[in-house]
Structure formats: structure tokens, C-alpha cells
Design an enzyme around this catalytic site. Structure first.
Site, PDB file in Angstrom:
ATOM      1  N   ASN A 103      38.355 -10.289 -14.715  1.00 23.50           N
ATOM      2  CA  ASN A 103      38.878 -10.493 -16.011  1.00 23.50           C
ATOM      3  C   ASN A 103      39.444 -11.419 -15.129  1.00 23.50           C
ATOM      4  OD1 ASN A 103      41.254  -9.374 -17.680  1.00 23.50           O
ATOM      5  ND2 ASN A 103      42.533  -9.393 -15.274  1.00 23.50           N
ATOM      6  N   GLU A 104      40.487 -12.332 -16.001  1.00 26.03           N
ATOM      7  CA  GLU A 104      41.660 -13.108 -16.120  1.00 26.03           C
ATOM      8  C   GLU A 104      41.437 -14.104 -14.752  1.00 26.03           C
ATOM      9  OE1 GLU A 104      45.473 -11.947 -16.760  1.00 26.03           O
ATOM     10  OE2 GLU A 104      44.658 -11.812 -18.453  1.00 26.03           O
TER      11      GLU A 104
ATOM     12  N   TYR B 137      49.424 -13.212 -25.092  1.00 26.85           N
ATOM     13  CA  TYR B 137      50.506 -12.880 -25.334  1.00 26.85           C
ATOM     14  C   TYR B 137      51.473 -12.873 -26.058  1.00 26.85           C
ATOM     15  CZ  TYR B 137      48.624  -8.930 -22.630  1.00 26.85           C
ATOM     16  OH  TYR B 137      46.966  -8.088 -22.663  1.00 26.85           O
TER      17      TYR B 137
ATOM     18  N   GLU C  23      42.105  -9.377 -24.956  1.00 27.88           N
ATOM     19  CA  GLU C  23      43.524  -9.087 -24.686  1.00 27.88           C
ATOM     20  C   GLU C  23      44.564  -9.706 -25.686  1.00 27.88           C
ATOM     21  OE1 GLU C  23      45.367  -8.825 -20.814  1.00 27.88           O
ATOM     22  OE2 GLU C  23      42.769  -8.930 -20.125  1.00 27.88           O
TER      23      GLU C  23
ATOM     24  N   GLN D  29      47.681  -3.024 -25.075  1.00 30.65           N
ATOM     25  CA  GLN D  29      45.941  -1.465 -25.204  1.00 30.65           C
ATOM     26  C   GLN D  29      46.583  -0.303 -25.854  1.00 30.65           C
ATOM     27  OE1 GLN D  29      46.776  -1.491 -21.094  1.00 30.65           O
ATOM     28  NE2 GLN D  29      46.482  -3.147 -20.134  1.00 30.65           N
TER      29      GLN D  29
HETATM   30  O1  AHR Z   1      46.886  -6.181 -20.302  1.00 27.16           O
HETATM   31  C1  AHR Z   1      48.259  -6.044 -18.852  1.00 27.16           C
HETATM   32  C2  AHR Z   1      47.303  -6.808 -18.429  1.00 27.16           C
HETATM   33  O2  AHR Z   1      47.701  -8.776 -18.528  1.00 27.16           O
HETATM   34  C3  AHR Z   1      45.931  -7.383 -17.884  1.00 27.16           C
HETATM   35  O3  AHR Z   1      45.867  -6.460 -16.751  1.00 27.16           O
HETATM   36  C4  AHR Z   1      45.391  -8.631 -17.536  1.00 27.16           C
HETATM   37  O4  AHR Z   1      44.382  -8.205 -18.130  1.00 27.16           O
HETATM   38  C5  AHR Z   1      46.431  -9.928 -17.669  1.00 27.16           C
HETATM   39  O5  AHR Z   1      47.346 -10.642 -17.209  1.00 27.16           O
END
Ligand code: AHR
Length: 497
Positions: free
Chosen positions: A172-173, A244, A292, A349
Site C-alpha cells: 500500500n502507498e 483525497y 482510494e 472507506q
Molecule cells: O484511507 C486512509 C488512509 O489513506 C489509508 O490507510 C492510506 O492508504 C491512505 O493514506
């Protein structure tokens, strides 16, 4: 009233909308798992300890691919801590969110839940503190019929049949400096490829998502992706993107224009995939997994990321409003417009943590973003059409010119669904939907989310401030006409003649 025309043609197809674009993400973070989907002491708990109120609401969103168990969490996670008899599972420290993990809900409980919910599990392996071997062992545990060691372990844990998990994320990331085990692209690429090869030796039928750039602001943006793809080439099927967004400047028109930048992010990543496929003579370009996406900015600082060494702390509990709901529709519009490249997308989420649902004790509230996702998920089957929107636009501070109407369209046989966001704060817009080679014969259904205050939210005290309502569009002369109030989102389905 301002006017716009949405021009469509049933031959101008972008591609089939992959159902997995309507995916979700369940991380062991805050109260997403505990007090979210799993709470055996709740009056809503079923025989598995899962909250039926939460699950019923999630069913309405028709989620497909469900990513699990993280997120940043996965980079310190060891799956063997969370399988087998519950009483033997250790309490572990989660360093990513500074929380305690009881491991009472683990991958097997998740996979059983996925079966009941009709989700396609999308498991992430630990490439932070984990090894390619640990990942390959987990795959054997999940997908292989005995008698080998990990398959036998699964059988001993009460699961005679393999789970047959087809979709896996390689960490992840890993480009994020905050990630446990973060390394330069060249190092990650080697780890990811080794893991991919070992996993495919165990089960050649799996599909793999390699970590791409998780933020457009990072200095390695797109360079990371090129390096990773050039190394991994045909060993992976997808590369991840994350995004985001937030209204940091408290400038709603500017915020709503962020879809321009989401389009650009997708197109830039797709270009890298195509370029690498060409230079490295690959069979085909790797496709995109936008695994995400959401609005996340109010609860993003240190306090909201630090669980204080507790079980199920309140973390990342963003409260959404009307403008955020329009953004959620904008993300999905963008994914549909890019159906040829975006094959998987997961809202981050699903409950309590940056989520469409919030629980408080036995209560639950549907946040504003719930409704556009539901409205689009209902109408997600079919082929995305190219959209040509002719109409007035405005200049945004950060994202260039944006048409007031943001749109996407899906054709399913003789049924056409259109999705329209009116990002005008003051004016209604009349949108004519014209299909060049067909006539619009009738309106089958339609719904609208709207309001007069961009900051209007649903709270436990006032849970129905922003909800979807049935909404009539008119049909005549072979076209449809939708009169959108200011700050609204419309989803409707029409029969074509
Ligand atoms: O979704 C929250 C967080 O955002 C996740 O754990 C991470 O992958 C991202 O930075």
C-alpha cells in the site's frame, strides 16, 4: 435558468463500465471494523457478530471489489496473527494508526462476510515489514487445496474449501514517505516483482495491483510509476492511484471544479502505462486501479491520525455535507468517462472512517455522500458513452475552466442512464439530453440530491437534511430535458426509441 446540451451517440463508446469501479475499502483503522461492520455486543449484531444495520445500508451501495485489510495498516500486518481460534490470536500494536488491534476480526471473517455480501475480495499483502514469502504463504492459505502446509492450516482452521481470492494488491502507498517500509521506486519494484512472481507460481489465475503514485503532490509523481512499470511489466495487471480532495480554501466553485484534475490524474497515469507498454514491448498496457478516493481534509492532522494506543479509537471521522456529495458524484463521473482505463475504484472507506455511514452506539447515520453513490450504483451496468457537454462554464482558481454541468452516461441495451452535477451555486440549469442516432422515448426513473446550503449535512440529530428524492425529467421531440436546481446531482434512466 441557464441551458446546456449533453450530446451523446450510441456508437461513441468509451468501454464497458467494470463493476469493480463501484468498490469499497475496509481498513483496520479507527472504528471501521470494530463498531463499524463488526460489533458482537451491538443489538444489531447477527450470528457472526456483524452489524446488520450497517450491512443492510452497505448492500444498498452494491459494492463489488472490497479492499482489505489496509491501507497504511497493512504495512505492519501479519496475517497469521489474525487466523485460527480467536482465543489464540494475539493483541498487536498497529504503528500506522498508533492503535491496538485485537485481531478478533481477521481475513477469514472478512472473506466469509464478502461471500454473504457478494463482494469481490481485494486483499492487500504487507510489503512494508512483510516479505514476498509471507505474501505467497497467505495466497496458498487462501487459494490452494491441500495437503501443503498453508492449505492444511486453513483446513485445520475450519475452511475445507479454498477461498479463491483473485485480486491482490502488492502493498500500500509504498511511494509515501509516511508508509512503514517506504523505499525508493527501484527497491519497491524489485520487491513487487518478486512477490508477483512467487504469487503467480502459487496461483497463476490471480490478478495483481502494483502500487503507483498515491498523491499528485509527491516529488516522485509519475516517475515512480514509470520505474515500477518498466520493471514489473507483464507481471502485474493494474497500477494503483489514490486521491483525497478537500475544500481547504472554502471556495465551493473552485472545489467542485476538482474533477478537471481527477480527469488529468487518470489520463496522465494511463499515458505512462501506455508509454511503458510501448517502449517495453509489453503485451498490453497495465490498467488503472483507483483504489482510494474520497473527500478527506477536516480530520487529517496528527490528532486524527493518532489512536493513542487504544482499541477502535475515533479516527478520520469526517462529516460530509452537500458539496462533498457533489464531489463524490464527480469522482464517479470521471471514472465512468474513463471506463477504458479505470477498471477498479474503491471509495475510502465504507463505515465510520471517511465513510458514507457513521455509527454512534446502536445508531447510524447516512452521510450525504451515501446518496450519489447509491444513485449511480443502481445504474452502473453497461457501456460508458463519450460525453460532449455544450454549455456555460466558469473559471476556477485552481483547476481551470469548468462547465457548470459535470456529466457521464451509461448505455445498457435500450436504456440510457445519465448522471449530471450542477455545480452552479446560484442558478438552475436546463440540460437537454440528445442522442444523435436515437430518440429518447421515455423516462423510466430519476432521482435528485440538492439543497440550498453547500454545508448542509446529515447529523444524528437531523439525519435527513440531504437525501435522494424522486425527480421527474421530461421527454419530448426525441430528447430529454432535466431541470437541475442549483447545487444538485441528478441520476436518471431513459428508454431509447
Ligand atoms: O484511507 C486512509 C488512509 O489513506 C489509508 O490507510 C492510506 O492508504 C491512505 O493514506
Amino acid at each position: 435558468m441557464k441551458t446546456s446540451t449533453l450530446h451523446l451517440h450510441t456508437s461513441f463508446k468509451v468501454g464497458e463500465v467494470d463493476p469493480r469501479v463501484f468498490g469499497g475499502f475496509l481498513e483496520h483503522l479507527g472504528r471501521a471494523v470494530y463498531e463499524g461492520v463488526y460489533e458482537p455486543t451491538s443489538k444489531h449484531a447477527d450470528e457472526h457478530g456483524c452489524r446488520t444495520d450497517v450491512l443492510e445500508a452497505l448492500k444498498r451501495l452494491r459494492f463489488t471489489a472490497m479492499r482489505y485489510p489496509g491501507g497504511n495498516f497493512v504495512s505492519g500486518y501479519h496475517w497469521e496473527d489474525a487466523v485460527g481460534p480467536r482465543e489464540n490470536r494475539p493483541i498487536t500494536r498497529d504503528l500506522a494508526w498508533q492503535s491496538l488491534e485485537s485481531n478478533q476480526f481477521g481475513p477469514n471473517e472478512f472473506l466469509e462476510l464478502s461471500k454473504r455480501m457478494d463482494w469481490t475480495p481485494m486483499m492487500a499483502v504487507n510489503l512494508g515489514t512483510g516479505t514476498p514469502e509471507e505474501a505467497r504463504n497467505w495466497l496458498e492459505y487462501c487459494n490452494i487445496k491441500g495437503p501443503s502446509k498453508y492449505a492444511a492450516m486453513r483446513e485445520q482452521h475450519g475452511y475445507a474449501d479454498p477461498f479463491d481470492v483473485k485480486l491482490w494488491c502488492l502493498g500500500n502507498e509504498m511511494d509515501g514517505p509516511w508508509q512503514i517500509g517506504h523505499v525508493p521506486a527501484e527497491t519497491y519494484a524489485i520487491q513487487a516483482q518478486q512477490t508477483a512472481r512467487m504469487m503467480k507460481m502459487v496461483d497463476p489465475s490471480v490478478e495483481l495491483v502494483v502500487c503507483g503514485s498515491c498523491a499528485i503532490e509527491l516529488p516522485t509523481y509519475l516517475e515512480w510509476d514509470r520505474k515500477v512499470l518498466e520493471h514489473c511489466k507483464n507481471d502485474v495487471e493494474y497500477i494503483s492511484l489514490h486521491r483525497y480532495v478537500g475544500n481547504w480554501k472554502n471556495d465551493t466553485p473552485n472545489y467542485l471544479a476538482v474533477t478537471n484534475s481527477i480527469d488529468e490524474q487518470i489520463e496522465a497515469m494511463d499515458s505512462v502505462c501506455k508509454s511503458v507498454a510501448h517502449t517495453k514491448r509489453m503485451k498490453k498496457p497495465v490498467k488503472l486501479s483507483f483504489d482510494e478516493w474520497n473527500v478527506w481534509y477536516r480530520v487529517r492532522d496528527g490528532i486524527h491520525n493518532d489512536g493513542g494506543g487504544k482499541f477502535a479509537p475515533h479516527l478520520l471521522e469526517e462529516e460530509y455535507n452537500l458539496e462533498d456529495a457533489l464531489i463524490a458524484a464527480g469522482f464517479l463521473n470521471s471514472f465512468i468517462r474513463h471506463a477504458d482505463s479505470v477498471k477498479i475504484a474503491n471509495i475510502a472507506q465504507i463505515v465510520n472512517v471517511i465513510a458514507p455511514l457513521l455509527t454512534r452506539g446502536d445508531e447510524m447515520v447516512y452521510q450525504t455522500i451515501f446518496y450519489p453513490i447509491e444513485m449511480m450504483a443502481k445504474r452502473r451496468e453497461g457501456i460508458a458513452l463519450q460525453v460532449q457537454l455544450d454549455g456555460p462554464s466558469y473559471a476556477s482558481e485552481d483547476f481551470g475552466d469548468a462547465t457548470y454541468i459535470d456529466s457521464s452516461a451509461i448505455l445498457n441495451g435500450d436504456e440510457l442512464s445519465v448522471f449530471l452535477v450542477n455545480r452552479d451555486l446560484a442558478s438552475s440549469h436546463e440540460v437537454t439530453v440528445r442522442v444523435g442516432d436515437r430518440s429518447v422515448a421515455s423516462c423510466l426513473n430519476g432521482e435528485l440530491v440538492s439543497g440550498t446550503d453547500p454545508k448542509a449535512a446529515n447529523t444524528f440529530e437531523s439525519p435527513n437534511t440531504i437525501v435522494a428524492q424522486n425527480f421527474e425529467a421530461s421527454v419530448g421531440g426525441g430528447v430529454a430535458t432535466v431541470k437541475l436546481p442549483p447545487m444538485s446531482f441528478y441520476a436518471g434512466t431513459f428508454k431509447l426509441g
